[in-house]
Scaffold this active site. Structure first.
Site, PDB file in Angstrom:
ATOM      1  N   ASN A  10       0.965  -1.175   0.053  1.00 61.89           N
ATOM      2  CA  ASN A  10       0.042   0.057  -0.004  1.00 61.89           C
ATOM      3  C   ASN A  10       0.899   1.263  -0.032  1.00 61.89           C
ATOM      4  OD1 ASN A  10      -1.811   1.974   0.509  1.00 61.89           O
ATOM      5  ND2 ASN A  10      -2.252   1.306   2.599  1.00 61.89           N
ATOM      6  N   TRP A  11       0.974   1.692  -1.134  1.00 64.55           N
ATOM      7  CA  TRP A  11       2.014   3.018  -1.228  1.00 64.55           C
ATOM      8  C   TRP A  11       1.382   4.405  -0.887  1.00 64.55           C
ATOM      9  CZ3 TRP A  11       4.564   2.145  -6.859  1.00 64.55           C
ATOM     10  CH2 TRP A  11       5.630   1.131  -6.755  1.00 64.55           C
ATOM     11  N   LYS A  12       0.027   4.261  -0.463  1.00 64.73           N
ATOM     12  CA  LYS A  12      -0.509   5.364  -0.003  1.00 64.73           C
ATOM     13  C   LYS A  12      -0.409   6.489  -0.901  1.00 64.73           C
ATOM     14  CE  LYS A  12      -0.323   3.338   4.632  1.00 64.73           C
ATOM     15  NZ  LYS A  12      -0.363   3.473   6.090  1.00 64.73           N
ATOM     16  N   HIS A  95      -9.677   1.245   4.311  1.00 60.29           N
ATOM     17  CA  HIS A  95      -8.387   1.512   5.240  1.00 60.29           C
ATOM     18  C   HIS A  95      -8.585   2.429   6.062  1.00 60.29           C
ATOM     19  CE1 HIS A  95      -4.284   2.725   6.247  1.00 60.29           C
ATOM     20  NE2 HIS A  95      -3.647   1.625   5.566  1.00 60.29           N
ATOM     21  N   GLU A  97      -7.080   4.821   7.406  1.00 63.95           N
ATOM     22  CA  GLU A  97      -6.916   6.254   7.099  1.00 63.95           C
ATOM     23  C   GLU A  97      -8.121   6.806   6.157  1.00 63.95           C
ATOM     24  OE1 GLU A  97      -3.048   5.563   5.271  1.00 63.95           O
ATOM     25  OE2 GLU A  97      -1.965   5.084   7.144  1.00 63.95           O
ATOM     26  N   GLU A 167      -5.610  -4.949  10.427  1.00 68.20           N
ATOM     27  CA  GLU A 167      -4.485  -4.037  10.549  1.00 68.20           C
ATOM     28  C   GLU A 167      -5.033  -3.129  11.731  1.00 68.20           C
ATOM     29  OE1 GLU A 167      -2.342  -2.904   6.649  1.00 68.20           O
ATOM     30  OE2 GLU A 167      -4.247  -1.611   6.969  1.00 68.20           O
ATOM     31  N   GLY A 173       2.189   2.505  10.675  1.00 70.24           N
ATOM     32  CA  GLY A 173       3.012   3.619  10.363  1.00 70.24           C
ATOM     33  C   GLY A 173       3.727   4.020  11.715  1.00 70.24           C
ATOM     34  N   SER A 214       3.299  -1.837  10.408  1.00 68.12           N
ATOM     35  CA  SER A 214       4.616  -1.958  10.603  1.00 68.12           C
ATOM     36  C   SER A 214       5.313  -3.215  10.421  1.00 68.12           C
ATOM     37  CB  SER A 214       4.759  -1.526  12.286  1.00 68.12           C
ATOM     38  OG  SER A 214       4.556  -0.131  12.372  1.00 68.12           O
ATOM     39  N   GLY A 235       2.743  -1.061   4.406  1.00 74.15           N
ATOM     40  CA  GLY A 235       2.863   0.455   3.812  1.00 74.15           C
ATOM     41  C   GLY A 235       4.321   0.941   3.712  1.00 74.15           C
ATOM     42  N   GLY A 236       4.744   1.472   4.904  1.00 76.32           N
ATOM     43  CA  GLY A 236       6.424   2.181   4.395  1.00 76.32           C
ATOM     44  C   GLY A 236       7.320   1.125   4.041  1.00 76.32           C
TER      45      GLY A 236
HETATM   46  P1  PGA Z   1       2.742   0.330   7.665  1.00 76.31           P
HETATM   47  O1  PGA Z   1       1.216   0.605   6.837  1.00 76.31           O
HETATM   48  O2  PGA Z   1       3.107  -0.925   6.924  1.00 76.31           O
HETATM   49  O3  PGA Z   1       3.521   1.632   7.079  1.00 76.31           O
HETATM   50  O4  PGA Z   1       2.401   0.293   9.176  1.00 76.31           O
HETATM   51  C1  PGA Z   1       0.216  -0.332   6.575  1.00 76.31           C
HETATM   52  C2  PGA Z   1      -0.917   0.001   6.200  1.00 76.31           C
HETATM   53  O5  PGA Z   1      -1.405   1.134   6.256  1.00 76.31           O
HETATM   54  O6  PGA Z   1      -1.410  -0.755   5.161  1.00 76.31           O
END
Ligand code: PGA
Length: 252
Positions: A10-12, A95, A97, A167, A173, A214, A235-236
């Site tokens: 997930n590159w956001k 998600h 967010e 999640e 994050g 994470s 994500g990251g």
């Molecule tokens: P993260 O994000 O790996 O940076 O914690 C995961 C996500 O939001 O899907």
């Protein structure tokens, strides 16, 4: 029950088209021989079209990060399932967010799931509790409620095409991942138990459930070695080709 793992990036809101292309050019040759795992990259929508040609015939599948539930209309800024269906296979829905910052609710998540399924997209449904809910001992009830609300009205053959990502919001994050045992407890004890209750034992057994929050090359294996965890939404650590590759390899 043998379930093929999925590792999804997930590159956001990261990477321009040229940055996304550079990632794929570096990453793709390294996964051509990798064993049994589905690899999904969800870039910003702007990069879907340019990446589509690059990944064709290879191991990388593309996904969108959001979708609107209507087929078309006066919805400024939104993309419909059929628009995305021309460009990608998967779509992330719900998600945290989007739930926290863009007003997404269980109701809109449910509408997005059913219209995406009708267009042939494969949804990655995200669920997860806040730290406050975890500390209050409400995780199980809350996650079961999210799963039931999202899947309400869907048939068993439809839910077979969904992937769920567990999640916990407090792990996203933050560098503070859930412990693998805690994640597996929610995935099997709540998510699969809810599916078995609301649908069937076999639907629960077939559902691929990912962990997200994470996930890094250093901890990926500790999640993937548990039977109930079928991969990760990253994500990251998915923004760098070598780091995402290490996570993909850990899942095989
Ligand atoms: P993260 O994000 O790996 O940076 O914690 C995961 C996500 O939001 O899907």
């Amino acid at each position: 029950m043998e379930r093929v793992p999925i590792v999804a990036a997930n590159w956001k809101m990261h990477k321009t088209i040229s940055e996304a292309v550079a990632f794929i050019e570096a990453f793709q040759p390294k996964v051509s021989e990798v064993g049994e795992v589905e690899i999904v990259i969800c870039p910003p929508a702007t990069a879907l079209s340019p990446l589509r040609e690059l990944v064709e015939g290879g191991r990388v599948q593309l996904g969108a990060q959001n979708v609107h539930w209507e087929a078309k209309g006066a919805f400024t800024g939104e993309l419909s399932p059929s628009m995305l269906g021309e460009l990608c296979t998967f779509v992330i829905i719900g998600h945290s967010e989007r739930r926290a910052m863009f007003g997404e609710t269980d109701g809109t998540v449910s509408k997005k799931l059913s219209s995406s399924l009708s267009e042939g997209l494969r949804p990655i449904l995200c669920v997860g509790e806040s730290l406050q809910q975890r500390e209050a001992g409400e995780t199980g009830t809350f996650i079961a409620g999210q799963v039931n609300a999202a899947l309400d009205g869907l048939s068993e053959s439809e839910i077979n095409r969904i992937v769920i990502a567990y999640e916990p919001i407090w792990a996203i994050g933050t560098g503070r991942a859930a412990t693998p045992d805690d994640a597996a407890a929610v995935i099997d004890g709540t998510i699969r138990a809810t599916l078995a209750n609301s649908f069937s034992q076999s639907a629960a057994g077939e559902m691929r459930v990912l962990y997200g929050g994470s996930v890094k090359p250093e901890n990926a294996n500790s999640f993937f070695k548990l039977d109930g965890i079928d991969g990760a939404l990253v994500g990251g650590a998915s923004l760098d080709p070598d780091s995402f590759l290490a996570i993909v390899e850990a899942a095989v």
